[in-house]
Design an enzyme around this catalytic site. Structure first.
Site, mmCIF file in Angstrom:
data_model
loop_
_atom_site.group_PDB
_atom_site.id
_atom_site.type_symbol
_atom_site.label_atom_id
_atom_site.label_comp_id
_atom_site.label_asym_id
_atom_site.label_seq_id
_atom_site.Cartn_x
_atom_site.Cartn_y
_atom_site.Cartn_z
ATOM 1 N N ASN A 145 5.988 6.387 -0.266
ATOM 2 C CA ASN A 145 6.289 5.279 -0.045
ATOM 3 C C ASN A 145 5.485 4.125 -0.728
ATOM 4 O O ASN A 145 6.100 3.411 -1.064
ATOM 5 C CB ASN A 145 6.227 5.245 1.332
ATOM 6 C CG ASN A 145 6.140 3.872 1.863
ATOM 7 O OD1 ASN A 145 7.166 3.091 2.097
ATOM 8 N ND2 ASN A 145 4.869 3.209 2.089
ATOM 9 N N TYR B 108 9.698 -2.625 -12.711
ATOM 10 C CA TYR B 108 9.970 -2.271 -11.267
ATOM 11 C C TYR B 108 11.402 -1.287 -11.388
ATOM 12 O O TYR B 108 11.509 -0.333 -10.614
ATOM 13 C CB TYR B 108 9.971 -3.155 -10.358
ATOM 14 C CG TYR B 108 10.111 -3.051 -8.928
ATOM 15 C CD1 TYR B 108 9.447 -2.356 -8.224
ATOM 16 C CD2 TYR B 108 11.632 -3.268 -8.164
ATOM 17 C CE1 TYR B 108 9.506 -1.974 -6.793
ATOM 18 C CE2 TYR B 108 11.803 -2.782 -6.982
ATOM 19 C CZ TYR B 108 10.502 -2.264 -5.997
ATOM 20 O OH TYR B 108 10.895 -1.893 -4.675
ATOM 21 N N LYS C 143 12.239 2.577 -10.291
ATOM 22 C CA LYS C 143 12.940 2.847 -9.068
ATOM 23 C C LYS C 143 14.287 3.881 -9.587
ATOM 24 O O LYS C 143 14.781 4.581 -8.738
ATOM 25 C CB LYS C 143 13.591 1.820 -8.342
ATOM 26 C CG LYS C 143 12.110 0.859 -7.644
ATOM 27 C CD LYS C 143 11.520 2.060 -6.845
ATOM 28 C CE LYS C 143 10.429 1.450 -5.913
ATOM 29 N NZ LYS C 143 9.779 2.278 -5.168
HETATM 30 P P1 NAD Z 1 3.824 -3.211 1.080
HETATM 31 O O1 NAD Z 1 3.659 -3.877 0.039
HETATM 32 O O2 NAD Z 1 3.842 -3.547 2.480
HETATM 33 O O3 NAD Z 1 3.530 -1.511 1.024
HETATM 34 C C1 NAD Z 1 3.212 -0.812 -0.069
HETATM 35 C C2 NAD Z 1 2.034 0.124 0.082
HETATM 36 O O4 NAD Z 1 1.744 0.740 -1.126
HETATM 37 C C3 NAD Z 1 0.738 -1.236 0.375
HETATM 38 O O5 NAD Z 1 0.020 -0.638 1.534
HETATM 39 C C4 NAD Z 1 0.002 -0.759 -0.769
HETATM 40 O O6 NAD Z 1 -1.527 -1.076 -0.528
HETATM 41 C C5 NAD Z 1 0.360 0.644 -1.335
HETATM 42 N N1 NAD Z 1 -0.105 1.029 -2.354
HETATM 43 C C6 NAD Z 1 0.080 0.320 -3.600
HETATM 44 N N2 NAD Z 1 -0.490 0.724 -4.705
HETATM 45 C C7 NAD Z 1 -1.111 1.902 -4.344
HETATM 46 C C8 NAD Z 1 -1.766 2.963 -5.203
HETATM 47 N N3 NAD Z 1 -2.071 3.152 -6.151
HETATM 48 N N4 NAD Z 1 -1.872 4.181 -4.378
HETATM 49 C C9 NAD Z 1 -1.713 4.085 -2.731
HETATM 50 N N5 NAD Z 1 -1.264 3.090 -2.153
HETATM 51 C C10 NAD Z 1 -0.704 2.105 -2.984
HETATM 52 O O7 NAD Z 1 5.821 -2.986 0.792
HETATM 53 P P2 NAD Z 1 6.710 -2.087 1.397
HETATM 54 O O8 NAD Z 1 8.065 -3.022 1.418
HETATM 55 O O9 NAD Z 1 6.331 -1.521 2.570
HETATM 56 O O10 NAD Z 1 6.950 -0.903 0.248
HETATM 57 C C11 NAD Z 1 7.160 0.171 0.635
HETATM 58 C C12 NAD Z 1 7.973 0.992 -0.260
HETATM 59 O O11 NAD Z 1 9.253 0.140 -0.230
HETATM 60 C C13 NAD Z 1 7.803 0.603 -1.748
HETATM 61 O O12 NAD Z 1 7.836 1.854 -2.784
HETATM 62 C C14 NAD Z 1 8.693 -0.420 -2.261
HETATM 63 O O13 NAD Z 1 9.014 -0.369 -3.790
HETATM 64 C C15 NAD Z 1 9.874 -0.023 -1.593
HETATM 65 N N6 NAD Z 1 10.987 -1.024 -1.598
HETATM 66 C C16 NAD Z 1 10.523 -2.205 -0.642
HETATM 67 C C17 NAD Z 1 11.630 -3.288 -0.603
HETATM 68 C C18 NAD Z 1 11.204 -4.600 0.034
HETATM 69 O O14 NAD Z 1 12.025 -5.430 0.225
HETATM 70 N N7 NAD Z 1 10.060 -4.759 0.836
HETATM 71 C C19 NAD Z 1 12.691 -3.054 -1.150
HETATM 72 C C20 NAD Z 1 13.014 -1.946 -1.666
HETATM 73 C C21 NAD Z 1 12.048 -0.849 -1.845
#
Ligand code: NAD
Length: 254
Positions: free
Chosen positions: A94, A159, A163
């Site tokens: 994630n 990005y 993905k």
């Molecule tokens: P978020 O930023 O709240 O969570 C991402 C987490 O990943 C954070 O806690 C961050 O500290 C951690 N992280 C970043 N770099 C890291 C590393 N090198 N090692 C370990 N942890 C690391 O955002 P989210 O929305 O919860 O994102 C979760 C996933 O969902 C991601 O892969 C993101 O790309 C994907 N995503 C999010 C959205 C959105 O709209 N929020 C949409 C599509 C996909």
């Protein structure tokens, strides 16, 4: 939402590892997994937030520091999970970052950074977990991609590339690991209300309102609405699904 969250033991006896679980979607997944009977290890680079999230979820959730770009740290985390809990049934890849930058403006260093976290981190996670799951002859790996892995995204070249890579790796790993009873699927969220959306605020004013107006259901999602889907894929209820894309986007791609 409370009806959806009622516990039914859907992950009873399972041990799950969720990267990037300190906050956002990973934390929502950890909460649902714990409620459904799993023992959950969340990892992140945000140690204070991660420790707090785990403490709030009770004694069946623990936090470990992990940078997903480090092969050594994956080895340590997976070995610790197996030593402490005896097995590893579910990996949710994630963790991710969402840097803005198009093909004309992204530096090589910026590009390599997003690849290291969003793409190489997922590869390393699958490899470390699969080595344990192959021995067990069972497991479910859920890789978090995005709607950016289903189409193009102007202004987010790195990005989008990562993905798409996650979506592709998922299919190759699914075919390779199916004979060992391991399923691998990708999840493609749309616009989800987490800290990650701050990237849009930095791009310009009204970007988020404009995005929300384009979503057929008329709103962005709560993190738990993605977690419900990830829970299904983690559980044995999805026993015949592997190598597939699961979209949760309020109709964005429709
Ligand atoms: P978020 O930023 O709240 O969570 C991402 C987490 O990943 C954070 O806690 C961050 O500290 C951690 N992280 C970043 N770099 C890291 C590393 N090198 N090692 C370990 N942890 C690391 O955002 P989210 O929305 O919860 O994102 C979760 C996933 O969902 C991601 O892969 C993101 O790309 C994907 N995503 C999010 C959205 C959105 O709209 N929020 C949409 C599509 C996909």
């Amino acid at each position: 939402m409370s009806e959806l969250l009622r516990a039914a033991g859907r992950l009873d006896g399972k041990v799950a590892l969720i990267s990037g679980g300190a906050r956002g979607q990973g934390a929502a997944e950890a909460g649902l997994f714990v409620r459904e009977g799993a023992t959950v290890v969340i990892t992140d680079v945000l140690d204070d937030a991660g420790a707090k999230t785990a403490a709030n979820l009770g004694e069946t959730c623990v936090y470990m520091h992990q940078d997903v770009t480090s092969e050594d740290e994956w080895a340590v985390v997976v070995a610790s999970v197996v030593e402490r809990f005896g097995r590893l049934d579910v990996l949710v890849n994630n963790a991710g970052i969402f840097p803005a930058g198009g093909v004309l403006t992204t530096t090589k260093a910026d590009y390599e950074r997003v690849v290291a976290i969003n793409q190489t981190g997922v590869f390393l996670g699958m490899q470390a977990a699969a080595r344990v799951m192959v021995e067990q002859r069972s497991g479910s790996i859920v890789n978090i991609s995005s709607i950016a892995g289903m189409g193009g995204s102007a202004g987010f070249i790195g990005y989008g590339a990562t993905k798409w890579a996650v979506r592709g790796m998922t299919k190759s790993a699914a075919r390779e690991l199916a004979p060992f009873g391991i399923r691998v699927n990708s999840v493609h969220p749309g616009i989800i209300d987490t800290a990650m959306l701050q990237t849009f605020d930095a791009v310009g004013p009204h970007v988020r309102e404009n995005l929300n107006a384009r979503i057929p259901v008329g709103r962005s999602a709560e993190a738990v609405e993605v977690a419900q889907l990830v829970l299904y894929l983690a559980s044995d209820e999805s026993s015949y699904s592997t190598g597939s894309e699961f979209i949760v986007d309020g109709g964005w791609l429709s």
